[in-house]
Scaffold this motif. Structure first.
Motif, mmCIF file in Angstrom:
data_model
loop_
_atom_site.group_PDB
_atom_site.id
_atom_site.type_symbol
_atom_site.label_atom_id
_atom_site.label_comp_id
_atom_site.label_asym_id
_atom_site.label_seq_id
_atom_site.Cartn_x
_atom_site.Cartn_y
_atom_site.Cartn_z
ATOM 1 N N ASN A 59 0.822 -1.212 0.000
ATOM 2 C CA ASN A 59 0.000 0.000 0.000
ATOM 3 C C ASN A 59 0.859 1.266 0.000
ATOM 4 O O ASN A 59 0.351 2.352 0.275
ATOM 5 C CB ASN A 59 -0.928 -0.012 1.219
ATOM 6 C CG ASN A 59 -2.033 -1.019 1.063
ATOM 7 O OD1 ASN A 59 -3.006 -0.766 0.366
ATOM 8 N ND2 ASN A 59 -1.871 -2.197 1.665
ATOM 9 N N LYS B 108 -8.646 7.024 5.262
ATOM 10 C CA LYS B 108 -9.659 6.078 5.761
ATOM 11 C C LYS B 108 -9.664 4.797 4.913
ATOM 12 O O LYS B 108 -9.729 3.686 5.436
ATOM 13 C CB LYS B 108 -11.034 6.764 5.734
ATOM 14 C CG LYS B 108 -12.043 6.107 6.668
ATOM 15 C CD LYS B 108 -11.621 6.186 8.144
ATOM 16 C CE LYS B 108 -12.132 4.972 8.905
ATOM 17 N NZ LYS B 108 -11.505 4.782 10.215
ATOM 18 N N GLU B 109 -9.545 4.989 3.592
ATOM 19 C CA GLU B 109 -9.635 3.845 2.687
ATOM 20 C C GLU B 109 -8.447 2.892 2.858
ATOM 21 O O GLU B 109 -8.622 1.674 3.008
ATOM 22 C CB GLU B 109 -9.676 4.377 1.252
ATOM 23 C CG GLU B 109 -10.028 3.353 0.206
ATOM 24 C CD GLU B 109 -9.825 3.954 -1.198
ATOM 25 O OE1 GLU B 109 -9.810 3.186 -2.175
ATOM 26 O OE2 GLU B 109 -9.652 5.201 -1.299
ATOM 27 N N GLU C 230 -6.460 2.707 5.406
ATOM 28 C CA GLU C 230 -6.507 2.150 6.770
ATOM 29 C C GLU C 230 -7.417 0.915 6.815
ATOM 30 O O GLU C 230 -7.016 -0.150 7.308
ATOM 31 C CB GLU C 230 -7.019 3.225 7.734
ATOM 32 C CG GLU C 230 -7.152 2.723 9.160
ATOM 33 C CD GLU C 230 -7.679 3.802 10.119
ATOM 34 O OE1 GLU C 230 -7.359 4.995 9.936
ATOM 35 O OE2 GLU C 230 -8.434 3.440 11.045
ATOM 36 N N THR C 231 -8.622 1.060 6.271
ATOM 37 C CA THR C 231 -9.576 -0.058 6.265
ATOM 38 C C THR C 231 -9.006 -1.251 5.511
ATOM 39 O O THR C 231 -9.087 -2.391 5.956
ATOM 40 C CB THR C 231 -10.895 0.391 5.595
ATOM 41 O OG1 THR C 231 -11.314 1.598 6.219
ATOM 42 C CG2 THR C 231 -11.972 -0.676 5.743
ATOM 43 N N HIS C 232 -8.405 -0.953 4.366
ATOM 44 C CA HIS C 232 -7.847 -2.006 3.533
ATOM 45 C C HIS C 232 -6.724 -2.762 4.262
ATOM 46 O O HIS C 232 -6.684 -3.994 4.271
ATOM 47 C CB HIS C 232 -7.334 -1.375 2.237
ATOM 48 C CG HIS C 232 -6.746 -2.360 1.285
ATOM 49 N ND1 HIS C 232 -7.501 -3.348 0.696
ATOM 50 C CD2 HIS C 232 -5.483 -2.513 0.835
ATOM 51 C CE1 HIS C 232 -6.706 -4.077 -0.085
ATOM 52 N NE2 HIS C 232 -5.483 -3.590 -0.019
ATOM 53 N N VAL D 210 -6.152 -2.910 7.540
ATOM 54 C CA VAL D 210 -6.690 -3.639 8.693
ATOM 55 C C VAL D 210 -7.346 -4.940 8.227
ATOM 56 O O VAL D 210 -7.121 -6.002 8.812
ATOM 57 C CB VAL D 210 -7.696 -2.757 9.470
ATOM 58 C CG1 VAL D 210 -8.466 -3.589 10.499
ATOM 59 C CG2 VAL D 210 -6.969 -1.611 10.162
ATOM 60 N N GLU D 211 -8.091 -4.873 7.136
ATOM 61 C CA GLU D 211 -8.738 -6.080 6.610
ATOM 62 C C GLU D 211 -7.726 -7.131 6.198
ATOM 63 O O GLU D 211 -7.871 -8.313 6.500
ATOM 64 C CB GLU D 211 -9.625 -5.740 5.413
ATOM 65 C CG GLU D 211 -11.010 -5.278 5.822
ATOM 66 C CD GLU D 211 -11.826 -4.807 4.629
ATOM 67 O OE1 GLU D 211 -12.865 -4.186 4.862
ATOM 68 O OE2 GLU D 211 -11.399 -5.053 3.461
ATOM 69 N N LYS E 88 -6.019 -2.849 15.782
ATOM 70 C CA LYS E 88 -6.608 -1.641 16.349
ATOM 71 C C LYS E 88 -5.757 -0.452 15.895
ATOM 72 O O LYS E 88 -4.545 -0.486 16.051
ATOM 73 C CB LYS E 88 -6.541 -1.758 17.875
ATOM 74 C CG LYS E 88 -7.572 -1.005 18.643
ATOM 75 C CD LYS E 88 -7.621 -1.481 20.105
ATOM 76 C CE LYS E 88 -6.299 -1.343 20.838
ATOM 77 N NZ LYS E 88 -6.315 -1.881 22.212
#
Lengths: 455, 455
Positions: free
Chosen positions: B334, B359-360, B362-364, B366-367, B379
């Motif tokens: 990333n 945000k995008e 980060e979500t990616h 974490v997933e 977290k």
């Protein structure tokens, strides 16, 4: 309902078995009794399991190994005699050992595992017989019939998930169930052993499978102590600690417990009570999922030698996307796992256990880091110790780091490395191995100062 | 022989140029003078470079941009008038700007770079003219003729190694050489700029190329301070610090210096003296390769907001060879670089600069960590600040960690994270951003307590 496990020293003699009996019958909730093989009766004694391994090895080497097997059988016979058990009990055990010794050697690993496991297996039969002689409804349980099915890896097998459903049926059996620890059966029906301390694992699996209220683990110490008793005299016992605290302490040398063994119990939310067979009225140590924090931030202090560090410096390292990943790739290519990687701006230190390197691997890794990553400097430092200061309470306690580092400074211990992640259940200090005992004493004095310390 | 660089505020007006002249001629060793474009005369002022960028952008958008260019030329004209320079000087500068503005726009990046760089280029011509008017043998030096050849990356070009040989010939030229900072020429002969603060880089390259005895960097502060003067009143100036200390301080928000700019000078072992154009008798700060450690372990305290952390927990993480490498691979995929990775037994925290995540992403991330690495918990924590306590003396000073953490504890600052590698030139604390100023003040008080602190 409770699952109760007894370690080897709790089962080393007839006298010990009497204690075990008294403990089990004193609480009607104690239904499943997991047993180890007879352990040491004194410091010079040999554990039955070690004799059995020697036996198997000798047999595989072409020896008849009967002298060793006689030593094993002598241990059981002596216990049976002390307990005044019938001849038939010991005759059955003897037949079992001899048939194993003359069993199929085509798969040496399976052969060794079968002999290793027979120490526990026969002990469970002996214990059940003793309980019955005392007028108690007690049954030896064979792990295969009970459904404890495991993977094929001899010496570090893992339970298969489908076992748990089978094991839950143990709840419905009548009487006290005496279950041999340390092994299960693979899908081919062969005996496979867990790692050493495997009886703890068996107990933990049974606690999970039967959804016990408590898993009691009887050993030969009154409690888990806040610090190694060979470094600090009469250290404070820990009444309650969380599973995470237990793991952090075990990591750095707390040997009371094979912490991973407890995992099946903890996954099911079952607390573990550690108690002393020789002093069952002592409160012992309870390992729980969460605890009230009553006694200051620190629950225990552990330390371990045998670490080393690889220091890598490269100008503008932290701008170089992929540097850390490539560095870890070099370790991985050499099958070397690391412990921690504290870093500066232009440098990173990899902390690892000394045994993971030998001179050849060390030279090879250093060369690759120099050549492939164009590091400016790579330096290996040996003879480090890690100190762990552990406690869930540290998270909410502003001054713990200050207290710990001040105590070390006052004791003239130089801190080579500090590693404290955001979990804050532990604080780790890297120091020179030669400073280890001095450092542990200083930290103990700081955090448990109401106790007299052996400085 | 010395290379002397003057920043934008030192060249913002005729009055400032007079100071520059006095400084240069007061020491006959000062031979090469590197100049920035005229900077701000006051807080509301606009830097010439910013005007030129606006100019180029407007022109590319189809505007004639003459109003903006007039503002630029007005600045030079005003300085020329103050210094009573001949009309011809300013006419030449005007012609140069106008021909650039109407130059080739086929490569917008090159067009912008050419205009950006012209601020320095024309200022060098103006300064040389002024020196000559004062009777000094002074020459404007064109970077291309001098051989300052650079890579193609506009805005972050790098010097090509072959330049150094060419630049060494500057030593043989007579008189004072006025060299524009901030840019070089690529092999195709086009102007390419360094990053902002690029005049520092030019000076550093020239110091290296000419093997100067000293690289003097004149700016508008008396010294580098041991702590940010907007947090602590009248902080102690630093007389001498090492290049490594400088880098660690710069990392966490010390903005006096673009520390990488100094690297070419340091690679050649040339010390850098930071001085104030407006107070040249102040001793300033000398950045050296090694220093005597006289004033305690800590040389400076820096801090920076804008960090966040990704906490990853997985049972038995540290047994899993390759876990850390795979984790870093996910970041790398990333394009996210990280700063530090403190760790526990079953957890790891990745500290990174907040701007690297949105945000995008980060979500990616974490997933992927949850799914591919089967983490038990991931977290993200935002709004962190890093504190850096820096000093070469820390290596030999047992109690520094204790003092720092105690000072933070007394100030009720909770330490989220500590990172101290084996280099020990710095100690890093992760704290909540809201505690930043309080924490810096507390540390300053602890390590520089003979100075009155603004609490």
């Amino acid at each position: 309902m409770k699952v109760v496990k007894f370690g080897g020293s709790s089962l080393a003699s007839g006298e010990q078995l009497k204690k075990v009996f008294d403990i089990v019958i004193s609480d009607s909730e104690r239904k499943i009794v997991v047993v180890s093989a007879p352990g040491k009766r004194n410091f010079e004694d040999i554990k039955v399991t070690d004799l059995l391994i020697a036996c198997a090895e000798a047999r595989l080497a072409g020896d008849d190994a009967m002298d060793l097997l006689e030593m094993v059988m002598g241990r059981y016979a002596e216990i049976a005699k002390e307990l005044e058990l019938e001849e038939a009990v010991i005759a059955e055990i003897r037949d079992h050992f001899i048939s194993l010794l003359h069993g199929n050697q085509n798969k040496p690993t399976r052969f060794i595992d079968a002999l290793k496991a027979s120490g526990e297996d026969n002990n469970a039969k002996l214990v059940a017989a003793y309980f019955r002689k005392q007028g108690i409804d007690a049954h030896y349980i064979n792990p295969q019939s009970a459904g404890l099915i495991v993977t094929d890896e001899a010496g570090y097998t893992q339970v298969l998930p489908e076992s748990y459903d089978q094991l839950s049926k143990l709840r419905d059996q009548s009487g006290i169930l005496v279950f041999p620890g340390f092994f299960g059966y693979n899908e081919a029906g062969e005996v496979v052993t867990f790692s050493r301390s495997g009886s703890d694992i068996t107990g933990s699996i049974l606690a999970n499978g039967t959804n016990a209220d408590l898993y009691e683990n009887f050993t030969d110490v009154d409690a888990v102590y806040s610090v190694n008793p060979s470094v600090v005299e009469n250290p404070k016992p820990i009444k309650e600690l969380t599973y995470r605290e237990m793991r952090e302490l075990s990591y750095a040398g707390f040997s009371v417990f094979h912490d991973e063994a407890l995992f099946p119990a903890f996954r099911a939310g079952i607390p573990v009570q550690i108690k002393n067979t020789n002093n069952p009225s002592a409160p012992g140590t309870k390992v729980v999922n969460a605890r009230e924090n009553e006694n200051g931030p620190v629950v225990g202090i552990a330390s371990d030698k045998g670490f080393c560090s690889i220091y890598v410096r490269k100008y503008l390292m932290n701008r170089e996307i992929g540097f850390g990943r490539k560095l870890l790739q070099i370790l991985e290519d050499n099958d070397v796992s690391y412990e921690h990687i504290p870093s500066g701006i232009d440098d990173t230190t990899i902390i690892l256990r000394e045994y993971r390197l030998n001179k050849e691997i060390e030279t090879h890794i250093v060369e690759r880091i120099m050549n492939e990553l164009q590091a400016d400097e790579v330096k290996v430092e040996h003879d480090l110790a890690l100190l762990m200061v552990v406690g869930e309470g540290m998270k909410h306690n502003v001054g713990t780091t200050a207290r710990a580092s001040k105590a070390l400074a006052n004791a003239k211990v130089n801190i080579e490395m500090i590693n404290q992640g955001s979990s804050e259940v532990s604080m780790m200090f890297g120091i020179k191995a030669r400073d280890e005992e001095k450092a542990v004493r200083a930290l103990y004095q700081e955090f448990f100062s109401n106790v007299v310390v052996n400085v």
